[in-house]
Structures are given as C-alpha cells and as structure tokens.
Design a protein around this motif. Structure first.
Motif, PDB file in Angstrom:
ATOM      1  N   PHE A  69       0.637  -1.295   0.005  1.00 26.77           N
ATOM      2  CA  PHE A  69       0.263  -0.279   0.062  1.00 26.77           C
ATOM      3  C   PHE A  69       1.106   1.315  -0.114  1.00 26.77           C
ATOM      4  N   ARG A  70       2.095   1.443   0.730  1.00 22.30           N
ATOM      5  CA  ARG A  70       2.914   2.115   0.871  1.00 22.30           C
ATOM      6  C   ARG A  70       3.494   2.873  -0.456  1.00 22.30           C
ATOM      7  N   GLU A  79       1.920   9.122  -2.418  1.00 24.76           N
ATOM      8  CA  GLU A  79       2.726   9.563  -1.032  1.00 24.76           C
ATOM      9  C   GLU A  79       2.259   8.793   0.383  1.00 24.76           C
ATOM     10  N   GLY A  80       1.952   7.268  -0.670  1.00 20.71           N
ATOM     11  CA  GLY A  80       2.667   6.745   1.071  1.00 20.71           C
ATOM     12  C   GLY A  80       0.865   6.655   1.908  1.00 20.71           C
ATOM     13  N   ARG A  81       0.254   7.399   1.836  1.00 20.68           N
ATOM     14  CA  ARG A  81      -1.098   7.955   2.118  1.00 20.68           C
ATOM     15  C   ARG A  81      -2.340   6.507   2.390  1.00 20.68           C
ATOM     16  N   ALA A 137      -7.448  -1.184   1.030  1.00 17.32           N
ATOM     17  CA  ALA A 137      -6.977   0.008   1.941  1.00 17.32           C
ATOM     18  C   ALA A 137      -7.789   0.700   0.951  1.00 17.32           C
ATOM     19  N   ARG A 138      -8.076   1.887   1.164  1.00 16.06           N
ATOM     20  CA  ARG A 138      -8.869   2.896  -0.070  1.00 16.06           C
ATOM     21  C   ARG A 138      -7.564   3.991  -0.152  1.00 16.06           C
ATOM     22  N   GLY A 139      -7.526   4.628  -1.423  1.00 13.50           N
ATOM     23  CA  GLY A 139      -6.144   5.536  -1.633  1.00 13.50           C
ATOM     24  C   GLY A 139      -6.059   6.078  -2.801  1.00 13.50           C
ATOM     25  N   ALA A 180      -9.696   4.472  -5.516  1.00 15.51           N
ATOM     26  CA  ALA A 180      -9.394   2.939  -5.625  1.00 15.51           C
ATOM     27  C   ALA A 180      -9.240   2.180  -4.433  1.00 15.51           C
ATOM     28  N   ILE A 181      -9.895   0.967  -4.887  1.00 15.49           N
ATOM     29  CA  ILE A 181      -9.866   0.341  -3.331  1.00 15.49           C
ATOM     30  C   ILE A 181      -9.074  -1.139  -4.186  1.00 15.49           C
TER      31      ILE A 181
END
Length: 288
Positions: free
Chosen positions: A65-66, A71-73, A115-117, A124-125
């Motif tokens: 995910f990061r 920005e790794g969020r 995760a969502r970001g 996107a999920i």
C-alpha cells in the motif's frame, strides 16, 4: 605479564562483550534469485527488488500500500469477522494454533487486506494478499475480505485492484475454502455489471484455486517480472502428462508470450502504470 598476553586478554574481553543482541541479524538480505548479499536498507530502498538480478521479493500488504498509493497514504478497510476454525481441523497442529502463529508473525488478521487511497490522483480500492500469512491461502476470511472490498468499490463507484500472492485454497477449511471461488467470481461479476474496472496484478507466487478463479478474470492482467504463476506444480503436471515441460514454464514471461497476461511491469513502474490504466478505465464522476 608480557605485552602479548595483555593484548590477547584485551581482545578476548572486547569479543566477550559483543553479544548476539549487539549484532543486528537483519543487516544483510540474501537474494533468493542470485544469492547476492545486499544491505537490507539498500534492498528496502529499492522496493525489495534485487539490484543485481532484478528478483522481485515478496512483500506484505501494508508495504505494498505504501508503495503504490500517492505519498504512501491510505485508509485500511475494516476486516470482516468470520467464524474461526469452523471444522475444528487438526493435522500436525491445531488450525487455531496455526492462525495464532500467523497473526503473531504478520500482525495481520488474515491473508488479504483492503485499503482505500489515490493512485495518480485517482481513488481506488486495493486488496493485497500476503504470502507470509499461511502462504496467502484462500479461506473464508480471504473470501469475505475480497467480497467486502468489491462491495466497498461498488458503493463508492471506484475501481477495484487486487494483488494476488497465494499457494491456493486453505486446506484447513476444506470445502468452505473451495466455496470462496464461485463467491468471489460472482462478486467480480457484480463489479463489472456496475461498470467498474477490475484490475489484477499477479505477484510471486500465485497458484491453485486463486489462479483458477479471481486471478484470471480481470479486465486487465498485470504481473511482476519472473513471478511463478501456476495452477499446480511443475512436477505434478510432468508426472501426469509424462512429458517434460518447456523451460520457463509457469513464469510471468511465459504467460505473457502465450496471451494470458497484458503486460509485465517492474515494481517501480506499477504506480504510474496503474494510474494510467485508471485514467483510461475509471468512470468519470459527475461534478457535485
């Protein structure tokens, strides 16, 4: 006491004072691809990819995910609650003990996290399987997490991206594990009926029931280089058909050559590639 004895005693004293805990045991990483010893810090800065042979190492969900989100969020979706050890299974160990050990070693509830970001500014999920959790095996927890991720994507009108890494179905859950294959396939159909993209990124290794279901029904199939991608083991196939399989069989490169993948993407290029795909495929949201 002679000067030689004094030096010898001084060296012995220093040596005894350096205990095992004073010496980091993770300073070096040995590449499984080429055997090269790499500084762990250098290896991690290179996204867990060997700078010598380009071997893409296995990484956990949060690390993934990061790496891919801007920005790794990211925001983790809550894992679904499922019955544990529904069959009261035991082999050389109790299944409940295996789950406890896997959770202790990975600090995760099961083998798939959502995760969502944003990727390239587009939301996107994303679901990621972690091979470190019981070989990324597909049990009820993985099935429920995958379906929950897709339902969240449908509710928010977002694409769903999954990173696969699995040895297949989780044998300790028997038929309940195999039942996840049609359930997850139906969930993908719901996502497509909603007009939302489903993108699959196959990573090393992806095999078994995962490969036979949701890993190969995406709108777009990407893979990392040199990943092992297979339904079953090479030796099993060779013993069954009594023929020698071609060199490089069951690799990303072989599947790309035979039309089962759309592209092979280096890990460092994945965020940009996914952002480009989302820009092409993601539905345009109406202005509020």
């Amino acid at each position: 006491m002679s000067w030689l004895n004094r030096v010898r005693n001084a060296i012995a004293s220093v040596t005894q004072s350096v205990t095992a805990k004073d010496t980091p045991d993770n300073l070096w990483h040995k590449c499984p691809g080429c055997g090269q010893m790499i500084f762990t810090k250098e290896y991690e800065e290179n996204l867990s990819v060997c700078p010598s042979c380009d071997h893409h190492g296995r990484i956990g969900a949060r690390t993934r995910f990061r790496q891919i989100f801007d920005e790794g969020r990211f925001t983790l979706l809550p894992p679904p609650k499922v019955p544990e050890d529904p069959l009261r299974f035991r082999d050389s160990k109790r299944y409940a003990d295996r789950l406890k050990a896997a959770r202790a070693s990975t600090n995760e509830p099961d083998a798939l996290l959502n995760a969502r970001g944003a990727i390239g500014g587009l939301d996107a999920i994303v679901g990621v399987q972690d091979f470190a959790f019981m070989g990324g095996s597909m049990g009820v927890g993985v099935g429920e997490a995958f379906i929950a991720g897709i339902h969240a994507a449908i509710a928010e009108r977002l694409p769903y991206i999954v990173f696969t890494a699995s040895g297949g179905a989780r044998m300790q859950e028997g038929i309940l594990s195999l039942m996840q294959m049609p359930r997850m396939t139906v969930a993908v159909a719901e996502l497509k009926e909603a007009g939302l993209p489903y993108i699959v990124v196959l990573t090393d290794p992806t095999s078994g029931g995962v490969m036979a279901s949701y890993a190969l029904i995406g709108d777009v199939h990407l893979a990392e280089p040199k990943a092992t991608l297979a339904f079953t083991g090479r030796r099993v196939i060779e013993n069954t058909i009594r023929e020698k399989l071609p060199e490089g069989f069951q690799t990303s490169e072989y599947l790309l050559e035979h039309g089962m993948l759309d592209m092979i993407v280096e890990r460092k290029e994945l965020p940009a590639t996914l952002a480009r795909l989302l820009a092409y495929l993601a539905p345009v949201k109406a202005a509020a």
